[in-house]
Design an enzyme around this catalytic site. Structure first.
Site, PDB file in Angstrom:
ATOM      1  N   ARG A  31       0.840  -1.212   0.000  1.00  0.00           N
ATOM      2  CA  ARG A  31       0.000   0.000   0.000  1.00  0.00           C
ATOM      3  C   ARG A  31       0.871   1.257   0.000  1.00  0.00           C
ATOM      4  O   ARG A  31       0.609   2.207  -0.729  1.00  0.00           O
ATOM      5  CB  ARG A  31      -0.903   0.036   1.235  1.00  0.00           C
ATOM      6  CG  ARG A  31      -1.831  -1.155   1.368  1.00  0.00           C
ATOM      7  CD  ARG A  31      -3.258  -0.848   0.948  1.00  0.00           C
ATOM      8  NE  ARG A  31      -4.179  -1.867   1.424  1.00  0.00           N
ATOM      9  CZ  ARG A  31      -4.385  -3.040   0.850  1.00  0.00           C
ATOM     10  NH1 ARG A  31      -3.741  -3.363  -0.259  1.00  0.00           N
ATOM     11  NH2 ARG A  31      -5.238  -3.903   1.362  1.00  0.00           N
ATOM     12  N   GLU A 175     -14.237 -13.925  10.109  1.00  0.00           N
ATOM     13  CA  GLU A 175     -14.208 -13.358   8.746  1.00  0.00           C
ATOM     14  C   GLU A 175     -13.969 -14.433   7.695  1.00  0.00           C
ATOM     15  O   GLU A 175     -12.824 -14.798   7.423  1.00  0.00           O
ATOM     16  CB  GLU A 175     -13.119 -12.279   8.634  1.00  0.00           C
ATOM     17  CG  GLU A 175     -13.089 -11.671   7.238  1.00  0.00           C
ATOM     18  CD  GLU A 175     -12.019 -10.587   7.039  1.00  0.00           C
ATOM     19  OE1 GLU A 175     -11.166 -10.416   7.931  1.00  0.00           O
ATOM     20  OE2 GLU A 175     -12.033  -9.946   5.987  1.00  0.00           O
ATOM     21  N   LYS A 217     -17.863 -11.024   9.905  1.00  0.00           N
ATOM     22  CA  LYS A 217     -17.353 -10.069   8.912  1.00  0.00           C
ATOM     23  C   LYS A 217     -17.354 -10.736   7.540  1.00  0.00           C
ATOM     24  O   LYS A 217     -16.384 -11.399   7.158  1.00  0.00           O
ATOM     25  CB  LYS A 217     -15.934  -9.632   9.312  1.00  0.00           C
ATOM     26  CG  LYS A 217     -15.249  -8.737   8.288  1.00  0.00           C
ATOM     27  CD  LYS A 217     -14.051  -8.001   8.867  1.00  0.00           C
ATOM     28  CE  LYS A 217     -13.293  -7.257   7.804  1.00  0.00           C
ATOM     29  NZ  LYS A 217     -12.362  -6.269   8.336  1.00  0.00           N
ATOM     30  N   SER A 259     -14.707  -4.480   2.759  1.00  0.00           N
ATOM     31  CA  SER A 259     -14.968  -3.786   1.484  1.00  0.00           C
ATOM     32  C   SER A 259     -14.434  -4.577   0.296  1.00  0.00           C
ATOM     33  O   SER A 259     -14.980  -4.470  -0.807  1.00  0.00           O
ATOM     34  CB  SER A 259     -14.439  -2.354   1.496  1.00  0.00           C
ATOM     35  OG  SER A 259     -13.060  -2.273   1.715  1.00  0.00           O
ATOM     36  N   GLY A 260     -13.365  -5.333   0.479  1.00  0.00           N
ATOM     37  CA  GLY A 260     -12.960  -6.357  -0.476  1.00  0.00           C
ATOM     38  C   GLY A 260     -12.567  -5.906  -1.868  1.00  0.00           C
ATOM     39  O   GLY A 260     -12.664  -6.702  -2.799  1.00  0.00           O
ATOM     40  N   GLY A 261     -12.199  -4.629  -2.058  1.00  0.00           N
ATOM     41  CA  GLY A 261     -11.801  -4.186  -3.392  1.00  0.00           C
ATOM     42  C   GLY A 261     -12.851  -3.300  -4.044  1.00  0.00           C
ATOM     43  O   GLY A 261     -12.646  -2.812  -5.159  1.00  0.00           O
ATOM     44  N   ARG A 290      -9.545  -0.797   3.022  1.00  0.00           N
ATOM     45  CA  ARG A 290      -9.312   0.098   1.893  1.00  0.00           C
ATOM     46  C   ARG A 290     -10.390   1.160   1.744  1.00  0.00           C
ATOM     47  O   ARG A 290     -10.094   2.318   1.451  1.00  0.00           O
ATOM     48  CB  ARG A 290      -9.196  -0.728   0.603  1.00  0.00           C
ATOM     49  CG  ARG A 290      -7.862  -1.434   0.485  1.00  0.00           C
ATOM     50  CD  ARG A 290      -7.915  -2.560  -0.524  1.00  0.00           C
ATOM     51  NE  ARG A 290      -8.667  -3.717  -0.041  1.00  0.00           N
ATOM     52  CZ  ARG A 290      -8.864  -4.823  -0.739  1.00  0.00           C
ATOM     53  NH1 ARG A 290      -8.394  -4.919  -1.960  1.00  0.00           N
ATOM     54  NH2 ARG A 290      -9.528  -5.839  -0.220  1.00  0.00           N
TER      55      ARG A 290
HETATM   56  P1  13P Z   1     -10.903  -4.400   3.055  1.00  0.00           P
HETATM   57  O1  13P Z   1     -12.080  -3.599   3.569  1.00  0.00           O
HETATM   58  O2  13P Z   1      -9.846  -3.556   2.411  1.00  0.00           O
HETATM   59  O3  13P Z   1     -11.329  -5.591   2.252  1.00  0.00           O
HETATM   60  O4  13P Z   1     -10.167  -4.963   4.335  1.00  0.00           O
HETATM   61  C1  13P Z   1     -10.925  -5.510   5.340  1.00  0.00           C
HETATM   62  C2  13P Z   1     -10.156  -6.587   5.996  1.00  0.00           C
HETATM   63  O5  13P Z   1      -9.917  -6.512   7.165  1.00  0.00           O
HETATM   64  C3  13P Z   1      -9.731  -7.748   5.197  1.00  0.00           C
HETATM   65  O6  13P Z   1      -9.274  -8.753   6.021  1.00  0.00           O
END
Ligand code: 13P
Length: 336
Positions: A31, A175, A217, A259-261, A290
């Site tokens: 990042r 998650e 999550k 958010s996953g991208g 992100r």
């Molecule tokens: P993102 O929201 O960027 O997907 O990250 C969340 C997260 O903790 C992934 O493990």
């Protein structure tokens, strides 16, 4: 109400959400290098404490997930990072898995590791101030995947992790991330995500987890990033709600999406519609990495000492997400 349930509600209530700032050093290096900032421990700390000391923390953020390096750092304001976070009213949390490795028996899939020595590590994190934790299992979609083996193995690890975390008086974030990568349809994402979440709760129940002290999550239900046919935000919201209603036991107090991208605005808009249509008892909020940090990181990278400018951008993003977590967001607010 159990102590664990109280912690979960403190993190998720009143539209608050979670700042996922638990990027491993490897991910954080990617990042930072993408915005031409050297990835040193000092720079990683500076960016993160700029966010953690912003005024938006008090109003919008209920919990912060940290990486091992950060929970052990002392801020430039001479307090430990968990102290800085607690001072704003948010709960400090910690990622405790040690990453996803190749799954023996299915080499194109991953198994998340970190159970060895976990009980001792958890005691130490509790002493440092953590009251919740995160473990991410990761699943990719294709004709063959996720396999039964990967679903079973990752769900089992998530359940054993959750049992150890609750034993230590902390709330586990469970998650199971079904990735957006690929050209699959939203329907396929719905089917595979449903199967994964169902399996996770089967294992959590076998392991006697107090579900009122768990935060799920998940990913939202989306078409693959390379799919020809995308679906509308309304459809994302409807399919995501259907999937969760069918597979998450009602004892679970809240769901905090990754958010996953997705872009910042996509992730906000989809969360807003999920809340507009939410006819469940689950709190539906965000646990974004992100989608909370991207714009702030870009701005900060141009002048890493511009604290107030960076915080202004972060505050706006967190404000938008918190409105979405109450179904009160609109596109016009983005430009105000
Ligand atoms: P993102 O929201 O960027 O997907 O990250 C969340 C997260 O903790 C992934 O493990």
């Amino acid at each position: 109400m159990s102590e664990l349930n109280k912690i979960a509600l403190k993190i998720l209530s009143n539209g608050k959400g979670i700042l996922a700032a638990d990027e491993s050093n490897g991910t954080m290096t990617k990042r930072l290098e993408s915005v031409n900032v050297p990835s040193t421990p000092e720079n990683r700390l500076l960016f993160r404490e700029t966010l953690f000391s912003s005024s938006g923390m008090k109003d919008f953020i209920g919990g912060v997930i940290l990486f091992d390096e950060t929970i052990n750092q002392t801020s430039n304001l001479k307090q430990t990072i968990p102290e800085l976070i607690s001072k704003s009213g948010a709960v400090p949390g910690i990622k405790v898995d040690t990453g996803a490795k190749i799954l023996a028996g299915s080499h194109e899939e991953k198994i998340t590791e970190g159970l060895d020595g976990l009980r001792e590590r958890l005691k130490n994190y509790y002493k440092l101030g953590a009251r919740f934790t995160k473990w991410r299992g990761v699943f990719n979609i294709s004709d063959k995947y996720p396999s039964k083996l990967s679903m079973h193995s990752n769900a089992h690890a998530l359940a054993r992790y959750s049992a150890l975390v609750q034993e230590c008086g902390m709330v586990p974030i469970v998650e199971p991330e079904v990735l957006m990568d690929g050209d699959h349809s939203a329907k396929t994402c719905f089917n595979k995500t449903s199967e994964v979440i169902k399996k996770c709760f089967e294992e959590l129940i076998i392991n006697k987890i107090d579900l009122s002290g768990v935060i799920l999550k998940p990913n939202m239900i989306l078409a693959g990033a390379a799919a020809d046919k995308k679906i509308s935000s309304e459809e994302v919201a409807k399919l995501t709600l259907k999937c969760l209603k069918e597979n998450v036991p009602t004892d679970v107090p809240g769901i905090a999406f990754l958010s996953g991208g997705q872009t910042e605005v996509e992730a906000t808009e989809n969360l807003n519609l999920i809340n507009k249509h939410n006819d469940t008892n689950f709190i539906m909020t965000y646990s974004y990495g992100r989608a909370l940090q991207q714009s702030a990181l870009k701005f900060w990278s141009k002048d890493i000492n511009n604290t107030s400018g960076t915080q202004k951008i972060f505050n706006h993003r967190a404000n938008m997400c918190t409105l979405a977590a109450q179904g009160k967001w609109s596109k016009e607010l983005e430009t105000k």
